[in-house]
Design a protein around this motif. Structure first.
Motif, PDB file in Angstrom:
ATOM      1  N   THR A   1      50.368  -8.147 -39.114  1.00 32.65           N
ATOM      2  CA  THR A   1      50.180  -7.105 -38.098  1.00 32.65           C
ATOM      3  C   THR A   1      50.730  -7.555 -36.755  1.00 32.65           C
ATOM      4  OG1 THR A   1      48.140  -6.471 -39.250  1.00 32.65           O
ATOM      5  CG2 THR A   1      48.508  -5.537 -37.069  1.00 32.65           C
TER       6      THR A   1
ATOM      7  N   THR B   1      44.831  -4.632 -41.684  1.00 24.91           N
ATOM      8  CA  THR B   1      43.660  -5.475 -41.401  1.00 24.91           C
ATOM      9  C   THR B   1      42.367  -4.962 -42.007  1.00 24.91           C
ATOM     10  OG1 THR B   1      43.147  -4.363 -39.296  1.00 24.91           O
ATOM     11  CG2 THR B   1      44.711  -6.202 -39.236  1.00 24.91           C
TER      12      THR B   1
ATOM     13  N   THR C   1      47.604  -0.852 -38.128  1.00 25.95           N
ATOM     14  CA  THR C   1      46.544  -1.860 -37.979  1.00 25.95           C
ATOM     15  C   THR C   1      45.439  -1.649 -39.005  1.00 25.95           C
ATOM     16  OG1 THR C   1      46.993  -2.006 -35.604  1.00 25.95           O
ATOM     17  CG2 THR C   1      44.900  -2.896 -36.377  1.00 25.95           C
TER      18      THR C   1
END
Length: 271
Positions: free
Chosen positions: A162, A120, A116
């Motif tokens: 993701t 991101t 993650t």
């Protein structure tokens, strides 16, 4: 016969014969052009943000008080700690600690969290720095509305990627759709951004609030879930206040961000 006074008085039209045409030359008075002071006046007038109508920075025409300096520092700190790129990471950390996923092995939690962070945070941040180096972005904080188009697209793609990873690895659908909701919120913000500067900070933190509500309802919440919900709501209000305080957004832009972020995640996690 006229009295000759030309030797000690200036010439006067009254001394001429009435038949003669009187031509009086008036010396032109040159007034300073208005444009001469334009630059100085512009320097005294603070530049206003074309989207918010606020100054791009807080008014500093007078020495700031100690309280204002503290408030500015805290608002800037909170804005960076709760930058939109970090909201997916906070969401995953909460999901792995206050839901049924708390029983997941630590190694799995670590892998999912690192993925993650990579997708991101690291990838979008590096691309924004690259855009700045290329001159397409002038502020890494993306405070200008016109600078947000490409970063929005990058963030949306990363969120979708993701979410796909979470789905492929068998994560609960409410967690998968947390990223899907973030992508939807990003898309809405992107479209609105063509005409209006909506608050991405508010949208991001509101998405985390929606995730916690969904966890409490369907995610088999663990001890502390409700407390974290209250904390996230309080932080949402505080973050929105700081964005207005710093002059980055108006109250309506912050409220619109809340609505987009919350509704997008809440309804997507119902799938």
């Amino acid at each position: 016969m006229k009295l000759d006074t030309s030797s000690y008085y200036p010439a006067s039209p009254l001394d001429d014969d009435p038949e003669e045409e009187v031509i009086v030359e008036v010396e032109e008075t040159h007034f300073p052009e208005k444009t001469e002071n334009t630059e100085e006046e512009n320097q005294k007038t603070p530049d206003l943000d074309e989207d918010t109508g606020y100054e791009s920075e807080p008014d500093r025409s007078y020495p700031p008080t100690a309280g204002e300096r503290i408030a500015d520092g805290f608002a800037t700190f909170l804005s960076w700690v709760m930058v939109p790129l970090l909201m997916p990471v906070y969401g995953v950390l909460l999901a792995f600690n206050v839901s049924i996923l708390d029983f997941t092995p630590m190694s799995v939690k670590t892998v999912f969290t690192l993925v993650t962070v990579a997708f991101t945070v690291a990838v979008p941040a590096l691309l924004v720095l690259l855009l700045k180096r290329m001159g397409l972005v002038h502020d890494v904080g993306l405070n200008g509305r016109k600078e947000r188009l490409i970063p929005y697209i990058i963030s949306i793609v990363c969120l979708v990627g993701t979410g796909w990873f979470m789905w492929y690895k068998g994560a609960p659908m409410w967690l998968v759709m947390f990223f899907g909701g973030g992508a939807v919120a990003g898309l809405v913000n992107l479209l609105v951004n063509f005409k209006w500067k909506i608050s991405a900070h508010a949208a991001g933190v509101a998405g985390v609030v929606a995730l916690l509500i969904r966890i409490i309802r369907v995610g088999f919440p663990q001890e502390g879930a409700f407390i974290w919900l209250l904390v996230s709501i309080a932080l949402s209000g505080l973050l929105g206040t700081t964005r207005v305080w710093l002059g980055r957004h108006t109250v309506w832009q912050v409220l619109a961000g809340y609505a987009v972020g919350f509704l997008s995640v809440f309804f997507m996690t119902m799938i």
